[in-house]
Design a protein around this motif. Structure first.
Motif, PDB file in Angstrom:
ATOM      1  N   GLN A 176     -28.952  16.505 -56.772  1.00 11.37           N
ATOM      2  CA  GLN A 176     -29.338  17.017 -55.464  1.00 11.37           C
ATOM      3  C   GLN A 176     -30.814  17.389 -55.377  1.00 11.37           C
ATOM      4  O   GLN A 176     -31.499  17.061 -54.400  1.00 11.37           O
ATOM      5  N   VAL A 177     -31.343  18.080 -56.390  1.00 12.88           N
ATOM      6  CA  VAL A 177     -32.738  18.538 -56.349  1.00 12.88           C
ATOM      7  C   VAL A 177     -33.691  17.349 -56.421  1.00 12.88           C
ATOM      8  O   VAL A 177     -34.639  17.245 -55.620  1.00 12.88           O
TER       9      VAL A 177
ATOM     10  N   GLN B 298     -29.403  21.972 -46.592  1.00  9.55           N
ATOM     11  CA  GLN B 298     -28.316  22.918 -46.324  1.00  9.55           C
ATOM     12  C   GLN B 298     -27.524  23.225 -47.597  1.00  9.55           C
ATOM     13  O   GLN B 298     -27.191  24.381 -47.872  1.00  9.55           O
ATOM     14  N   THR B 299     -27.233  22.180 -48.371  1.00  8.71           N
ATOM     15  CA  THR B 299     -26.461  22.356 -49.602  1.00  8.71           C
ATOM     16  C   THR B 299     -27.215  23.250 -50.588  1.00  8.71           C
ATOM     17  O   THR B 299     -26.639  24.172 -51.172  1.00  8.71           O
ATOM     18  N   LEU B 300     -28.516  22.985 -50.779  1.00  8.08           N
ATOM     19  CA  LEU B 300     -29.328  23.779 -51.710  1.00  8.08           C
ATOM     20  C   LEU B 300     -29.486  25.217 -51.208  1.00  8.08           C
ATOM     21  O   LEU B 300     -29.482  26.165 -52.007  1.00  8.08           O
TER      22      LEU B 300
ATOM     23  N   PHE C 144     -43.432  20.568 -53.645  1.00  5.51           N
ATOM     24  CA  PHE C 144     -43.803  21.265 -54.873  1.00  5.51           C
ATOM     25  C   PHE C 144     -43.149  22.640 -54.976  1.00  5.51           C
ATOM     26  O   PHE C 144     -42.761  23.067 -56.064  1.00  5.51           O
ATOM     27  N   SER C 145     -42.997  23.317 -53.825  1.00  7.87           N
ATOM     28  CA  SER C 145     -42.320  24.627 -53.840  1.00  7.87           C
ATOM     29  C   SER C 145     -40.863  24.460 -54.228  1.00  7.87           C
ATOM     30  O   SER C 145     -40.326  25.231 -55.045  1.00  7.87           O
ATOM     31  N   THR C 146     -40.189  23.447 -53.643  1.00  7.37           N
ATOM     32  CA  THR C 146     -38.780  23.203 -53.950  1.00  7.37           C
ATOM     33  C   THR C 146     -38.601  22.867 -55.435  1.00  7.37           C
ATOM     34  O   THR C 146     -37.691  23.380 -56.096  1.00  7.37           O
ATOM     35  N   LEU C 147     -39.489  22.020 -55.948  1.00  6.54           N
ATOM     36  CA  LEU C 147     -39.390  21.618 -57.357  1.00  6.54           C
ATOM     37  C   LEU C 147     -39.582  22.821 -58.274  1.00  6.54           C
ATOM     38  O   LEU C 147     -38.844  22.991 -59.265  1.00  6.54           O
TER      39      LEU C 147
END
Length: 518
Positions: A83-84, A129-131, A188-191
């Motif tokens: 997912q990520v 939404q899932t994350l 980059f923030s999500t990672l």
């Protein structure tokens, strides 16, 4: 929970959760903004690239077709890639595609890059939404989705206003370039926040036949909807051919996916009453909503003398009440039956459309604005409860698939709603025009007085007749719009029993809302 699925990650805490929410919401905002930002820029794009405005609509359609195909693949892709990784990859590819769209030297290239942009955008909304749900404790999941949904409520309003301003003051290319800094920051923030929270992957074989047939029938349907009005629908062999391909392709797709061991789209989800009831309710409602959202500014600009900016101002306040009330809905969803909230939303939508069905050509700005503000109340009570119902009771490993499939049906319904609303509008207008003209005869005192008044103002007989015809046309389109508003109000009320066919699990209400708005 699936035997192949590891224990879920614990919720994020403190600033990590805040920044995670901001990063996911920013990516979603960028995605949703791009579905509407190009609409008002079409004349400028078509003029710059030397094509007609009709050809320019492919800038919208190419994105929609590719996006509709990619959304239901989210579940399968997230199991293959994680997912990520899939989310971050989608955002980065979206940024690259946006940059290429801005650099496009001709319409063919722009359409190709818009299709790429739409395809890579597909997994972003379901996975955001899932994350996000995995970042919050179950008790706060309703609030999490309410915070997330705010971005999806603001973006469609911002799109036309921002797109118009950028096109007028800078260049149409910048409607795509603005995605670059937002996308890079979001990726980059999500990672940084989620890289250690990757989901388990499974090397499932690719369902090549299912994917090919999905592309065939969805592409045929979307192109048919886009070209239908221009080609006079089923009087055209092209439209008939596209319809046959779409229907046969869909029938084959159903049979294939239901018998395939590793289907590209998990159609077995429709065996669940909550899923099919919630999906049908949210999709039909969204089709009605979207059709009317397109119709109102068209009527204002073509027959009421409003500019694009003024029409945008009439539509813009729709997000105000939604922004205020969405957090309230999210906080209370675990305690209130979501079916009650959805019923309330449909009643408010029906009220708003009934108010609009009473509009006339003398309606002032304030009269037009009141239903728009009230509509924001319905939006707050619409998306979150219905998606909670849709995904109620599903194990976590099926949520990406269910979210993708539900969003796919909703997006397709939105496209159909737009085509049906605009086509019906024109056909009802033609009928009303014919009926109104029947009453204009040489013996009619009102017609005689009007003609004499126009002649006295210096118009020739021919010019006076043309002026009368323009007035009749304006009235005909107003009456046609009223018809569609009234019909839509009735259909919203008819959707209420469908909501009560579902049985959402109260213990999970709010914790499993993962498909959502726009």
């Amino acid at each position: 929970m699936s035997a192949n699925q590891p224990l879920p990650h614990p919720p994020l805490e403190g600033s990590a959760r805040v920044w995670g929410t901001i990063a996911l919401s920013a990516a979603t905002f960028m995605n949703v903004l791009d579905t509407s930002i190009a609409n008002v820029s079409l004349p400028a794009i078509a003029g710059d690239l030397g094509v007609s405005p009709n050809q320019g609509t492919w800038v919208i359609t190419s994105f929609a077709v590719a996006n509709a195909i990619a959304v239901p693949l989210t579940g399968w892709l997230s199991l293959r890639i994680g997912q990520v990784k899939l989310f971050v990859s989608s955002v980065i590819l979206f940024v690259i595609a946006s940059w290429m769209c801005g650099l496009a030297p001709n319409m063919t290239t722009l359409i190709a890059f818009r299709a790429l942009q739409g395809f890579v955008a597909g997994p972003m909304i379901p996975l955001s939404q899932t994350l996000l749900l995995a970042s919050y404790p179950r008790a706060q999941a309703g609030l999490a989705m309410a915070m997330w949904s705010m971005t999806t409520l603001v973006a469609p309003v911002m799109g036309p206003l921002l797109g118009g301003w950028i096109t007028d003051n800078i260049s149409w290319s910048w409607i795509f370039y603005i995605n670059i800094p937002v996308g890079i920051a979001a990726a980059f923030s999500t990672l940084a926040i989620y890289r250690k929270r990757e989901s388990r992957t499974l090397q499932l074989p690719i369902d090549k036949m299912g994917l090919a047939v999905l592309v065939l029938w969805v592409g045929s349907l979307q192109v048919m909807l886009d070209l239908g009005k221009e080609y006079d629908w089923f009087s055209s062999k092209t439209i008939v051919t596209l319809a046959i391909v779409a229907v046969l392709g869909f029938a084959f797709f159903l049979v294939w996916e239901l018998t395939e061991e590793h289907p590209v789209v998990d159609l077995r989800l429709f065996a669940r009453r909550n899923f099919w009831g919630g999906t049908v309710a949210i999709s039909v409602a969204y089709g009605l909503f979207f059709g009317n959202v397109v119709l109102l500014p068209l009527w204002l600009q073509q027959f009421m003398g409003y500019t694009a900016t003024e029409a945008g101002m009439v539509m813009a306040p729709v997000g105000l009440m939604a922004l205020v009330l969405s957090p309230v809905v999210g906080k209370t969803l675990a305690k209130v039956d979501p079916r009650k909230y959805a019923t309330f939303a449909f009643i408010v939508f029906a009220l708003v459309l009934w108010m609009r069905s009473n509009f006339n050509t003398q309606a002032d700005f304030r009269t037009l604005l009141i239903p728009t503000v009230i509509q924001g109340v319905a939006m707050a009570f619409f998306f979150i409860p219905l998606t909670t119902i849709t995904l109620s009771g599903l194990p976590p490993d099926r949520i990406p698939s269910a979210s993708g499939l539900s969003n796919f049906v909703r997006i397709t319904a939105g496209a159909m709603g737009t085509s049906i609303a605009t086509t019906l509008w024109e056909r009802r207008a033609a009928l009303h025009h014919a009926q109104l003209v029947e009453h204009i005869t040489l013996g009619d005192p009102v017609a005689q007085a009007t003609m004499l008044g126009l002649n006295a103002a210096g118009l020739t007989q021919e010019q006076a007749l043309m002026q009368v015809n323009n007035l009749v046309t304006q009235q005909a389109f107003m009456l046609a719009a009223n018809d569609i508003f009234y019909l839509s109000a009735a259909l919203f009320l008819l959707l209420i029993p469908l909501v009560w066919l579902t049985h959402p699990q109260r213990s999970a209400a709010g914790a499993e809302a993962a498909a959502g708005a726009h």
